[in-house]
Motif scaffolding. Structure first.
Motif, mmCIF file in Angstrom:
data_model
loop_
_atom_site.group_PDB
_atom_site.id
_atom_site.type_symbol
_atom_site.label_atom_id
_atom_site.label_comp_id
_atom_site.label_asym_id
_atom_site.label_seq_id
_atom_site.Cartn_x
_atom_site.Cartn_y
_atom_site.Cartn_z
ATOM 1 N N GLY A 31 27.789 24.362 -90.844
ATOM 2 C CA GLY A 31 26.885 24.176 -91.966
ATOM 3 C C GLY A 31 26.362 25.447 -92.601
ATOM 4 O O GLY A 31 25.358 25.405 -93.314
ATOM 5 N N PHE A 32 27.033 26.583 -92.378
ATOM 6 C CA PHE A 32 26.587 27.822 -93.011
ATOM 7 C C PHE A 32 26.684 27.674 -94.525
ATOM 8 O O PHE A 32 27.654 27.150 -95.052
ATOM 9 N N ASN A 33 25.672 28.149 -95.229
ATOM 10 C CA ASN A 33 25.679 28.165 -96.687
ATOM 11 C C ASN A 33 26.315 29.489 -97.120
ATOM 12 O O ASN A 33 25.628 30.474 -97.344
ATOM 13 N N THR A 34 27.645 29.513 -97.214
ATOM 14 C CA THR A 34 28.356 30.764 -97.433
ATOM 15 C C THR A 34 28.491 31.109 -98.909
ATOM 16 O O THR A 34 28.443 30.248 -99.775
ATOM 17 N N ALA A 39 26.770 34.574 -95.206
ATOM 18 C CA ALA A 39 25.682 33.599 -95.251
ATOM 19 C C ALA A 39 24.356 34.336 -95.083
ATOM 20 O O ALA A 39 24.257 35.274 -94.294
ATOM 21 N N THR A 40 23.367 33.898 -95.836
ATOM 22 C CA THR A 40 22.033 34.467 -95.734
ATOM 23 C C THR A 40 21.118 33.419 -95.117
ATOM 24 O O THR A 40 21.045 32.294 -95.597
ATOM 25 N N PHE A 41 20.459 33.795 -94.041
ATOM 26 C CA PHE A 41 19.517 32.907 -93.367
ATOM 27 C C PHE A 41 18.099 33.330 -93.743
ATOM 28 O O PHE A 41 17.728 34.486 -93.576
ATOM 29 N N TRP A 42 17.324 32.374 -94.241
ATOM 30 C CA TRP A 42 15.937 32.626 -94.628
ATOM 31 C C TRP A 42 15.011 32.204 -93.504
ATOM 32 O O TRP A 42 15.243 31.209 -92.836
ATOM 33 N N TRP A 43 13.950 32.958 -93.310
ATOM 34 C CA TRP A 43 12.934 32.666 -92.311
ATOM 35 C C TRP A 43 11.633 33.326 -92.738
ATOM 36 O O TRP A 43 11.600 34.051 -93.713
ATOM 37 N N LYS A 49 5.656 35.915 -94.731
ATOM 38 C CA LYS A 49 6.456 36.305 -95.889
ATOM 39 C C LYS A 49 7.916 35.916 -95.674
ATOM 40 O O LYS A 49 8.418 35.939 -94.544
ATOM 41 N N ASP A 50 8.601 35.560 -96.769
ATOM 42 C CA ASP A 50 10.016 35.246 -96.692
ATOM 43 C C ASP A 50 10.808 36.459 -96.226
ATOM 44 O O ASP A 50 10.541 37.589 -96.649
ATOM 45 N N ALA A 51 11.792 36.225 -95.354
ATOM 46 C CA ALA A 51 12.647 37.284 -94.828
ATOM 47 C C ALA A 51 14.063 36.727 -94.679
ATOM 48 O O ALA A 51 14.258 35.515 -94.649
ATOM 49 N N THR A 52 15.046 37.627 -94.588
ATOM 50 C CA THR A 52 16.440 37.211 -94.486
ATOM 51 C C THR A 52 17.163 37.914 -93.361
ATOM 52 O O THR A 52 16.807 39.023 -92.963
ATOM 53 N N THR A 53 18.204 37.246 -92.883
ATOM 54 C CA THR A 53 19.170 37.827 -91.964
ATOM 55 C C THR A 53 20.544 37.470 -92.513
ATOM 56 O O THR A 53 20.795 36.323 -92.879
ATOM 57 N N GLN A 54 21.429 38.447 -92.572
ATOM 58 C CA GLN A 54 22.750 38.267 -93.169
ATOM 59 C C GLN A 54 23.816 38.145 -92.081
ATOM 60 O O GLN A 54 23.800 38.878 -91.094
ATOM 61 N N TRP A 55 24.754 37.232 -92.283
ATOM 62 C CA TRP A 55 25.928 37.049 -91.422
ATOM 63 C C TRP A 55 27.141 37.301 -92.299
ATOM 64 O O TRP A 55 27.285 36.654 -93.343
#
Length: 129
Positions: A31-34, A39-43, A49-55
């Motif tokens: 289910g990765f939103n590529t 894919a960018t994961f938001w948390w 504050k909104d933050a991201t992690t990139q795969w």
């Protein structure tokens, strides 16, 4: 006392024989939103504050991880990249290349104790919205 520090994982990058197939597989099965980059994961960070992690899968012939010979590279989110790189250099850590700046943050690179290239990112997460 350190002037800069790692505050999280910014991304996981790895070599792939076929990056598009890897993105398609992860999208279909996990289910990765590529997109073009992976894919960018938001948390939310500890302050909400909104933050991201990139795969991101990279082509197996990329030279982006050089001088490391590994098939992966970690990207760490940092505070105060300029100060952190200066401190690391003073401590004898190998700094690779020059700082690069984009609308989504500043980037610098170092080699760890096993010559793995590490990407350090002072993020501007808002740029991804």
């Amino acid at each position: 006392m350190k002037k800069g520090k790692v505050i999280g994982i910014g991304g996981v990058f790895f070599k792939s024989d076929n990056p598009q197939n890897a993105k398609d597989w992860y999208q279909k099965h996990l289910g990765f939103n590529t997109d073009d980059w992976g894919a960018t994961f938001w948390w939310k960070d500890k302050d909400g504050k909104d933050a991201t992690t990139q795969w991101s899968p990279f082509s197996s012939d990329t030279d982006y991880f050089e001088p490391s010979k590994k098939d992966f590279m970690f990207n760490y989110r940092v505070e105060n990249l300029v100060e952190l790189l200066a401190q690391l250099k003073e401590e004898g850590v190998t700094v690779v290349g020059e700082i690069q700046e984009f609308e989504y943050g500043k980037f610098g690179w170092i080699l760890d104790n096993e010559n793995n290239k590490i990407e350090l990112w002072e993020p501007v997460d808002e740029a991804f919205k």
